[in-house]
Design an enzyme around this catalytic site. Structure first.
Site, PDB file in Angstrom:
ATOM      1  N   LYS A   1       0.839  -1.194   0.000  1.00 10.11           N
ATOM      2  CA  LYS A   1       0.000   0.000   0.000  1.00 10.11           C
ATOM      3  C   LYS A   1       0.877   1.248   0.000  1.00 10.11           C
ATOM      4  O   LYS A   1       1.764   1.396   0.844  1.00 10.11           O
ATOM      5  CB  LYS A   1      -0.919   0.007   1.218  1.00 10.11           C
ATOM      6  CG  LYS A   1      -1.852  -1.196   1.281  1.00 10.11           C
ATOM      7  CD  LYS A   1      -2.770  -1.143   2.483  1.00 10.11           C
ATOM      8  CE  LYS A   1      -2.001  -1.146   3.794  1.00 10.11           C
ATOM      9  NZ  LYS A   1      -2.888  -1.293   4.965  1.00 10.11           N
TER      10      LYS A   1
ATOM     11  N   THR B   1      -7.640  10.182   8.267  1.00 11.88           N
ATOM     12  CA  THR B   1      -7.264   8.893   7.674  1.00 11.88           C
ATOM     13  C   THR B   1      -7.300   7.767   8.701  1.00 11.88           C
ATOM     14  O   THR B   1      -6.735   6.696   8.466  1.00 11.88           O
ATOM     15  CB  THR B   1      -5.849   8.985   7.078  1.00 11.88           C
ATOM     16  OG1 THR B   1      -4.927   9.420   8.098  1.00 11.88           O
ATOM     17  CG2 THR B   1      -5.810   9.980   5.926  1.00 11.88           C
TER      18      THR B   1
ATOM     19  N   GLY C   1      -8.181   4.588  10.352  1.00  9.11           N
ATOM     20  CA  GLY C   1      -8.855   3.369   9.927  1.00  9.11           C
ATOM     21  C   GLY C   1      -8.685   3.015   8.468  1.00  9.11           C
ATOM     22  O   GLY C   1      -9.332   2.072   7.986  1.00  9.11           O
ATOM     23  N   THR C   2      -7.818   3.703   7.738  1.00 13.71           N
ATOM     24  CA  THR C   2      -7.687   3.413   6.308  1.00 13.71           C
ATOM     25  C   THR C   2      -7.179   2.000   6.049  1.00 13.71           C
ATOM     26  O   THR C   2      -7.690   1.292   5.177  1.00 13.71           O
ATOM     27  CB  THR C   2      -6.738   4.423   5.623  1.00 13.71           C
ATOM     28  OG1 THR C   2      -5.517   4.497   6.367  1.00 13.71           O
ATOM     29  CG2 THR C   2      -7.365   5.790   5.551  1.00 13.71           C
ATOM     30  N   GLY C   3      -6.158   1.563   6.803  1.00 13.79           N
ATOM     31  CA  GLY C   3      -5.613   0.227   6.582  1.00 13.79           C
ATOM     32  C   GLY C   3      -6.611  -0.866   6.911  1.00 13.79           C
ATOM     33  O   GLY C   3      -6.761  -1.845   6.158  1.00 13.79           O
ATOM     34  N   CYS C   4      -7.311  -0.697   8.033  1.00 15.36           N
ATOM     35  CA  CYS C   4      -8.345  -1.668   8.414  1.00 15.36           C
ATOM     36  C   CYS C   4      -9.426  -1.739   7.345  1.00 15.36           C
ATOM     37  O   CYS C   4      -9.881  -2.819   6.954  1.00 15.36           O
ATOM     38  CB  CYS C   4      -8.978  -1.279   9.745  1.00 15.36           C
ATOM     39  SG  CYS C   4      -7.836  -1.068  11.126  1.00 15.36           S
TER      40      CYS C   4
END
Length: 271
Positions: free
Chosen positions: A179, A211, A213-216
């Site tokens: 990512k 941003t 929580g973007t990865g989750c």
């Protein structure tokens, strides 16, 4: 006529009391994408948009009990794994996945929250690499996480991202989504690295501090696609579109005083 089955995805992760990341973000993502969500909570965090003030780990036996309860009753079509802060939790989840022959598995190697708080202990890193990564159909590291897993410096360009993705494949993962949200430039570029080659996904980079929580959210969106029967590249493409929309709409929310959450229901609320 029989009704079509509803896809079911299971998230195994920590709880975010502010609702923007972790279990809460995963369940919101599943719902927004038309997938029924179940959960196994591995840790409780006292957390808001400003940071993490406390973590309470769930005992390993209770993590196992939650997994057994879900798999005994629900037809789980995909599993997403997030925050696992202790070696015992990593072993317990791995044993549960093997016991229930769970597939496909999307592993988000959560190490640091958007606020900067460390969520993974140093002694858990080896267990993540040796036990869980080889069980994953896809791992979704951001650039700092990939570097930490490899003991390297974060990738600075797409060529380095590809090389690090290939090095992570060598750890046993079936595919790696590198990512690029921590990168620079007008586009946010992700690379899906598979043994057969690399697929590039790009979207405009949106200037926002919201941003959380973007990865989750991205990893859960991929799991939702896999649960619904999409092939991996198609699941990643849809997930990339979804997270891009959620980030673009994040400033329309007024939640908290720090790194606010992305807008999981941007399409539904606008409608």
């Amino acid at each position: 006529m029989p009704r079509p089955k509803v896809p079911i995805a299971l998230t195994i992760a920590g709880s975010d009391s502010s609702g923007g990341a972790g279990i809460q973000a995963d369940l919101k993502t599943f719902s927004a994408l038309g997938v029924f969500g179940a959960s196994v909570i591995t840790a409780l965090t006292a957390q808001n948009t400003l940071g993490v003030s406390a973590i309470h780990d769930v005992p390993d036996g209770f993590i196992a009990a939650q997994m057994d309860a879900v798999f005994a009753d629900l037809r789980v079509d995909a599993v997403k794994i997030g925050m696992l802060s202790r070696p015992g939790a990593i072993r317990t989840v791995a044993e549960g996945l093997a016991r229930h022959r769970a597939r496909p598995v999307v592993l988000d190697p959560v190490m640091v929250a958007a606020s900067g708080a460390r969520l993974l202990t140093d002694d858990s890193l080896a267990g993540l690499k040796a036990i869980l990564i080889p069980m994953a159909d896809l791992i979704t590291p951001n650039l700092p996480e990939a570097a930490a897993l490899l003991g390297a410096e974060p990738a600075q360009d797409e060529a380095q991202m590809r090389r690090q993705g290939e090095a992570l494949l060598a750890l046993g993962a079936r595919a790696v989504l590198m990512k690029g949200g921590h990168g620079q430039g007008a586009e946010s570029v992700d690379l899906l690295v598979e043994p057969a080659g690399v697929t590039r996904f790009a979207a405009p980079r949106h200037p926002t501090r919201n941003t959380h929580g973007t990865g989750c959210t991205l990893s859960s969106a991929v799991a939702a696609g896999l649960a619904a029967g999409l092939a991996l590249p198609a699941a990643v493409a849809r997930a990339k579109d979804y997270i891009s929309g959620a980030i673009a709409a994040a400033d329309r929310l007024d939640v908290g005083h720090g790194h606010g959450p992305v807008h999981h229901f941007f399409a539904l609320w606008d409608a």
